[in-house]
Design a protein around this motif. Structure first.
Motif: not given
Length: 76
Positions: A9, A11, A15-16, A18, A28-29, A32, A36, A48, A50-51
């Motif tokens: 995944e 993100d 997604n930062h 919230d 969003l967390r 996710d 999962d 997972r 993140d960017h």
């Protein structure tokens, strides 16, 4: 999906934030983590990222994925 059970995944930056999708809904967390958990119940594993880690620390991402593939049955 790698093999028949490893999910990767990625993100995005949104997604930062919230509550970007719906200020009154689940974060969003949280969404996710629910996904999962559902995948785990079906026998899948999720890695997972993140960017920021994908863009700035690609070597960490690559090492994690390659290590998991090397040690996991039905992933190579």
């Amino acid at each position: 999906m790698i093999g028949d059970r490893l999910i990767i995944e990625a993100d995005g930056m949104q997604n930062h934030d919230d509550r970007a999708a719906d200020p009154d809904g689940p974060s969003l967390r949280h969404t996710d983590l629910q996904r999962d958990a559902r995948a785990a119940a079906l026998g899948h594993e999720t890695l997972r990222f993140d960017h920021a880690i994908i863009i700035h620390h690609w070597g960490v991402v690559e090492a994690a994925v390659l290590a998991r593939v090397a040690t996991g049955p039905r992933l190579a």
